[in-house]
Design a protein around this motif. Sequence first.
Motif, mmCIF file in Angstrom:
data_model
loop_
_atom_site.group_PDB
_atom_site.id
_atom_site.type_symbol
_atom_site.label_atom_id
_atom_site.label_comp_id
_atom_site.label_asym_id
_atom_site.label_seq_id
_atom_site.Cartn_x
_atom_site.Cartn_y
_atom_site.Cartn_z
ATOM 1 N N ALA A 11 0.803 -1.223 0.000
ATOM 2 C CA ALA A 11 0.000 0.000 0.000
ATOM 3 C C ALA A 11 0.838 1.276 0.000
ATOM 4 O O ALA A 11 0.362 2.326 -0.429
ATOM 5 N N GLU A 12 2.068 1.203 0.467
ATOM 6 C CA GLU A 12 2.916 2.404 0.451
ATOM 7 C C GLU A 12 3.337 2.772 -0.961
ATOM 8 O O GLU A 12 3.537 3.944 -1.269
ATOM 9 N N LEU A 13 3.432 1.765 -1.830
ATOM 10 C CA LEU A 13 3.806 2.026 -3.223
ATOM 11 C C LEU A 13 2.595 2.303 -4.098
ATOM 12 O O LEU A 13 2.725 2.915 -5.164
ATOM 13 N N ALA A 14 1.419 1.852 -3.684
ATOM 14 C CA ALA A 14 0.187 2.064 -4.450
ATOM 15 C C ALA A 14 -0.934 2.433 -3.490
ATOM 16 O O ALA A 14 -1.848 1.652 -3.234
ATOM 17 N N PRO A 15 -0.874 3.639 -2.907
ATOM 18 C CA PRO A 15 -1.791 4.021 -1.820
ATOM 19 C C PRO A 15 -3.262 4.095 -2.197
ATOM 20 O O PRO A 15 -4.130 4.018 -1.322
ATOM 21 N N ASP A 16 -3.571 4.280 -3.485
ATOM 22 C CA ASP A 16 -4.972 4.404 -3.894
ATOM 23 C C ASP A 16 -5.476 3.179 -4.656
ATOM 24 O O ASP A 16 -6.443 3.255 -5.413
ATOM 25 N N TYR A 17 -4.830 2.063 -4.459
ATOM 26 C CA TYR A 17 -5.189 0.843 -5.199
ATOM 27 C C TYR A 17 -6.661 0.474 -5.005
ATOM 28 O O TYR A 17 -7.347 0.067 -5.951
ATOM 29 N N ASP A 18 -7.168 0.612 -3.801
ATOM 30 C CA ASP A 18 -8.547 0.201 -3.518
ATOM 31 C C ASP A 18 -9.591 1.141 -4.102
ATOM 32 O O ASP A 18 -10.792 0.860 -4.035
ATOM 33 N N GLN A 19 -9.162 2.256 -4.685
ATOM 34 C CA GLN A 19 -10.098 3.226 -5.257
ATOM 35 C C GLN A 19 -10.247 3.083 -6.775
ATOM 36 O O GLN A 19 -10.952 3.872 -7.405
ATOM 37 N N GLN A 20 -9.608 2.083 -7.357
ATOM 38 C CA GLN A 20 -9.583 1.962 -8.810
ATOM 39 C C GLN A 20 -10.813 1.245 -9.371
ATOM 40 O O GLN A 20 -11.558 0.591 -8.646
ATOM 41 N N ASP A 21 -10.984 1.370 -10.693
ATOM 42 C CA ASP A 21 -12.087 0.734 -11.410
ATOM 43 C C ASP A 21 -11.655 -0.684 -11.796
ATOM 44 O O ASP A 21 -11.076 -0.908 -12.856
ATOM 45 N N PHE A 22 -11.942 -1.637 -10.948
ATOM 46 C CA PHE A 22 -11.501 -3.013 -11.185
ATOM 47 C C PHE A 22 -12.225 -3.643 -12.362
ATOM 48 O O PHE A 22 -11.670 -4.472 -13.080
ATOM 49 N N GLN A 23 -13.464 -3.267 -12.571
ATOM 50 C CA GLN A 23 -14.251 -3.873 -13.639
ATOM 51 C C GLN A 23 -13.649 -3.605 -15.015
ATOM 52 O O GLN A 23 -13.700 -4.442 -15.908
ATOM 53 N N ASN A 24 -13.053 -2.440 -15.195
ATOM 54 C CA ASN A 24 -12.522 -2.045 -16.501
ATOM 55 C C ASN A 24 -10.991 -1.993 -16.534
ATOM 56 O O ASN A 24 -10.407 -1.211 -17.271
ATOM 57 N N ASN A 25 -10.369 -2.820 -15.695
ATOM 58 C CA ASN A 25 -8.905 -2.972 -15.712
ATOM 59 C C ASN A 25 -8.157 -1.750 -15.195
ATOM 60 O O ASN A 25 -6.962 -1.580 -15.430
ATOM 61 N N GLY A 26 -8.841 -0.870 -14.482
ATOM 62 C CA GLY A 26 -8.197 0.341 -13.979
ATOM 63 C C GLY A 26 -7.129 0.065 -12.944
ATOM 64 O O GLY A 26 -6.149 0.807 -12.837
ATOM 65 N N ALA A 27 -7.274 -1.029 -12.180
ATOM 66 C CA ALA A 27 -6.301 -1.345 -11.139
ATOM 67 C C ALA A 27 -4.942 -1.682 -11.751
ATOM 68 O O ALA A 27 -3.899 -1.255 -11.246
ATOM 69 N N TYR A 28 -4.934 -2.453 -12.832
ATOM 70 C CA TYR A 28 -3.673 -2.801 -13.501
ATOM 71 C C TYR A 28 -3.014 -1.539 -14.067
ATOM 72 O O TYR A 28 -1.804 -1.337 -13.905
ATOM 73 N N THR A 29 -3.809 -0.701 -14.711
ATOM 74 C CA THR A 29 -3.272 0.542 -15.282
ATOM 75 C C THR A 29 -2.680 1.418 -14.182
ATOM 76 O O THR A 29 -1.610 2.010 -14.351
ATOM 77 N N TYR A 30 -3.378 1.492 -13.056
ATOM 78 C CA TYR A 30 -2.897 2.298 -11.925
ATOM 79 C C TYR A 30 -1.558 1.775 -11.415
ATOM 80 O O TYR A 30 -0.610 2.546 -11.219
ATOM 81 N N LEU A 31 -1.446 0.458 -11.233
ATOM 82 C CA LEU A 31 -0.198 -0.118 -10.736
ATOM 83 C C LEU A 31 0.959 0.161 -11.691
ATOM 84 O O LEU A 31 2.074 0.468 -11.268
ATOM 85 N N MET A 32 0.708 0.028 -12.991
ATOM 86 C CA MET A 32 1.760 0.265 -13.980
ATOM 87 C C MET A 32 2.153 1.736 -14.053
ATOM 88 O O MET A 32 3.240 2.074 -14.517
ATOM 89 N N THR A 33 1.274 2.608 -13.555
ATOM 90 C CA THR A 33 1.564 4.053 -13.557
ATOM 91 C C THR A 33 2.359 4.468 -12.327
ATOM 92 O O THR A 33 3.377 5.154 -12.425
ATOM 93 N N VAL A 34 1.902 4.045 -11.139
ATOM 94 C CA VAL A 34 2.553 4.498 -9.909
ATOM 95 C C VAL A 34 3.787 3.681 -9.559
ATOM 96 O O VAL A 34 4.690 4.169 -8.875
ATOM 97 N N ALA A 35 3.824 2.421 -10.018
ATOM 98 C CA ALA A 35 4.976 1.555 -9.712
ATOM 99 C C ALA A 35 5.232 0.634 -10.903
ATOM 100 O O ALA A 35 4.988 -0.576 -10.830
ATOM 101 N N PRO A 36 5.697 1.208 -12.023
ATOM 102 C CA PRO A 36 5.889 0.411 -13.242
ATOM 103 C C PRO A 36 6.802 -0.784 -13.014
ATOM 104 O O PRO A 36 7.847 -0.671 -12.369
ATOM 105 N N MET A 37 6.396 -1.922 -13.534
ATOM 106 C CA MET A 37 7.122 -3.161 -13.296
ATOM 107 C C MET A 37 8.464 -3.174 -14.012
ATOM 108 O O MET A 37 8.553 -2.902 -15.197
ATOM 109 N N THR A 38 9.511 -3.504 -13.277
ATOM 110 C CA THR A 38 10.846 -3.640 -13.864
ATOM 111 C C THR A 38 11.335 -5.087 -13.815
ATOM 112 O O THR A 38 12.321 -5.441 -14.456
#
Length: 251
Positions: free
Chosen positions: A163-190
């Motif tokens: 949650a420290e790296l993605a503090p607003d994860y629980d506020q995303q639009d899960f139905q339309n893949n918003g959670a994945y987009t959010y994660l890739m924005t705030v903490a892009p996978m390396t």
Amino acid sequence: MPDSTANMMDHLSKLIDDSPTPIYAKVKQAICQQIDSGEWQPDQRVPSELEMVRALGVSRMTVNRALRELTAEGVLIRQQGVGTFVARKKTHSALSEVHAIADEIAQRGHIHKAKLIDICQAKASMEEAMELGVRTNHRIFRATILHFENEAPIQIEYRVVNAELAPDYDQQDFQNNGAYTYLMTVAPMTEGEHLVEAVNASEKECELLQISASEPCLQIKRRTWCKEKLVTNARLISPGSRFQLFGHFKQ
């Protein structure tokens, strides 16, 4: 021979040419063309060996080999005493890559839908802390998401997020893949890792995936990093009859 079967055989025979290719291979190719074109649909019963022999004018050994190889390749399903059917095409994910399941489904021309089963903010247990490389009681999110492909449940996703790296994860639009987009924005996978296992689903998981208790499942345990920090730890469960992993290697 029923009219529907006669019609299937008529179309099939027209696809078999006079090329020097072995006859069993031409029968295989013709059947695959009928399936790929949509003429033969998933779960549809295909003509019997005897019906094919009579309609195509080939030996039973030839037809048997074609059907046997197509069954081994997962194109057909043969049920003893019942018949041979067109297999449902399996969803597949790249073993060496990490993509959003919504994107993989869209690439196949299908429709993705997701249902958020549960999400909560909590303090990491000892096991969760070890998996995320944080201290016990570190703030995390726990989420359970059910993914669908063309209305069929295809995957249960259990995800733990730092949650420290993605503090607003629980506020995303899960139905339309918003959670994945959010994660890739705030903490892009390396960096990422997969662990794949064959498992039996729990009673609740069978209910969500609409499968029987005897259905084998594939489980993927996946962790992702952003630079040197672990962002998520996920456990993904899919029915073995609807999902497969694919990898291509070259050296």
